[in-house]
Design a protein around this motif. Structure first.
Motif: not given
Length: 356
Positions: A211, A215-216, A219, A223, A255, A257, A265, A268, A270
């Motif tokens: 992670y 890429r916050d 992701v 999600r 974490s 990806l 992505v 994931f 996390l």
């Protein structure tokens, strides 16, 4: 139910709900909390946690974060019970999820200090929380377009019979069970690769990578896609997501990806680490917060590939256990997957729901 009839039902329920908390012989004052009360609320939470689910604790930071989120107004959404010495002995909140797509959902949370239980404090608080939740639903209804649903939800550990009884007397019904699962990290971690789809260039080869914070939001969007068909799930909002991935417990290094051939992505896993849990659990651990695969890439072993990537990172970092929670009726058959990766069930909790 039509939009108008649903709103009418909410208003009818509101009219019958108590607008104020009643006098109670053990409570010198019911009031809204301020940031100065974070430690007092956390003290009640810690005492309740030790009885209700001694293997994990509610972090102080988790409580403090709620005072920073734009969709929470503690002056309206939370009440604390204070005894004659000015000590907080119970608290209850009604938090409306900020999403306004298809469903409105209010989560009712709180606790009564174990020393003050079985005196009607929890019953009074839950009645107020429910009333506040109905008020929130009515206020938010104007922001929702198209067909929508509304519900109030609270959670209890399987063994917390008092909390379950209070909720059921208030009209909440058990609807979904969740299981905590643990894995002994001394066991070898298998190597799993996602299936290659040579006939579809857009899907191509999936690679698992660490992670990275750039890429916050990618992701977060993955999600939201992955959890669209999960029970009770609503789209994660930027502010709450930023609190999660920017918080003190999130571990980007643990974490992983899953990326498709174009770098998007598609999966994931996390993880977080809260060392305060290690004492109560009796072992060091990492908690797997979220696992998901976007729906277009399901059936390709992306989930086991990305999970084993995280497990390998946890094993290398040294925690003795990996822990996660799973919906026992997950549409993806997640609990079977986790059992195949050597996770075993430890305890259960239940979601109690009032469908409006």
């Amino acid at each position: 139910m039509t939009e108008k009839s649903l709103l009418d039902r909410i208003e009818t329920l509101r009219a019958a709900a108590p607008a104020q908390l009643p006098p109670h012989p053990a409570v010198a004052q019911w009031r809204a909390p301020t940031e100065a009360d974070i430690d007092g609320i956390h003290a009640v939470s810690a005492a309740a946690d030790a009885v209700d689910h001694p293997n994990w604790l509610t972090a102080r930071e988790e409580i403090a974060d709620t005072f920073d989120l734009p969709h929470i107004d503690h002056a309206r959404d939370t009440r604390v019970a204070v005894d004659a010495e000015g000590t907080i002995i119970a608290f209850g909140s009604a938090f409306l999820h900020p999403a306004r797509v298809g469903a409105l959902a209010v989560n009712l949370g709180g606790a009564v200090h174990p020393s003050w239980r079985r005196q009607g404090i929890g019953t009074a608080l839950l009645a107020w929380q429910r009333a506040r939740g109905l008020e929130q639903l009515a206020e938010a209804a104007a922001e929702v377009t198209g067909e929508w649903t509304a519900d109030l939800k609270t959670y209890a550990e399987e063994g917390n019979l008092d909390a379950r009884a209070v909720a059921e007397r208030a009209g909440f019904a058990p609807e979904r069970w969740f299981t905590t699962m643990e894995r002994d990290m001394r066991l070898p971690v298998p190597i799993v690769a996602a299936r290659v789809d040579p006939g579809d260039a857009a899907r191509g080869v999936v690679t698992v990578v660490p992670y990275t914070r750039d890429r916050d939001d990618d992701v977060r969007l993955a999600r939201n896609d992955a959890f669209r068909d999960h029970w009770g799930s609503q789209p994660s909002q930027p502010a709450t997501w930023a609190k999660f991935v920017g918080g003190p417990f999130f571990r980007a290094d643990l974490s992983r990806l899953a990326l498709d051939g174009d770098g998007a992505v598609v999966g994931f896993c996390l993880a977080s680490v809260n060392e305060d849990d290690w004492v109560t659990m009796g072992a060091s651990s990492a908690y797997i917060e979220l696992i998901g695969v976007v729906r277009a890439h399901r059936g390709r072993r992306v989930a086991p590939a990305v999970i084993t990537g995280t497990l390998a990172a946890i094993a290398a970092a040294g925690p003795e256990r990996a822990v996660l929670d799973v919906d026992t009726a997950s549409p993806t058959g997640a609990n079977t997957l986790y059992e195949g990766l050597d996770f075993h069930a430890t305890e259960r909790s239940v979601a109690l729901v009032e469908r409006v």
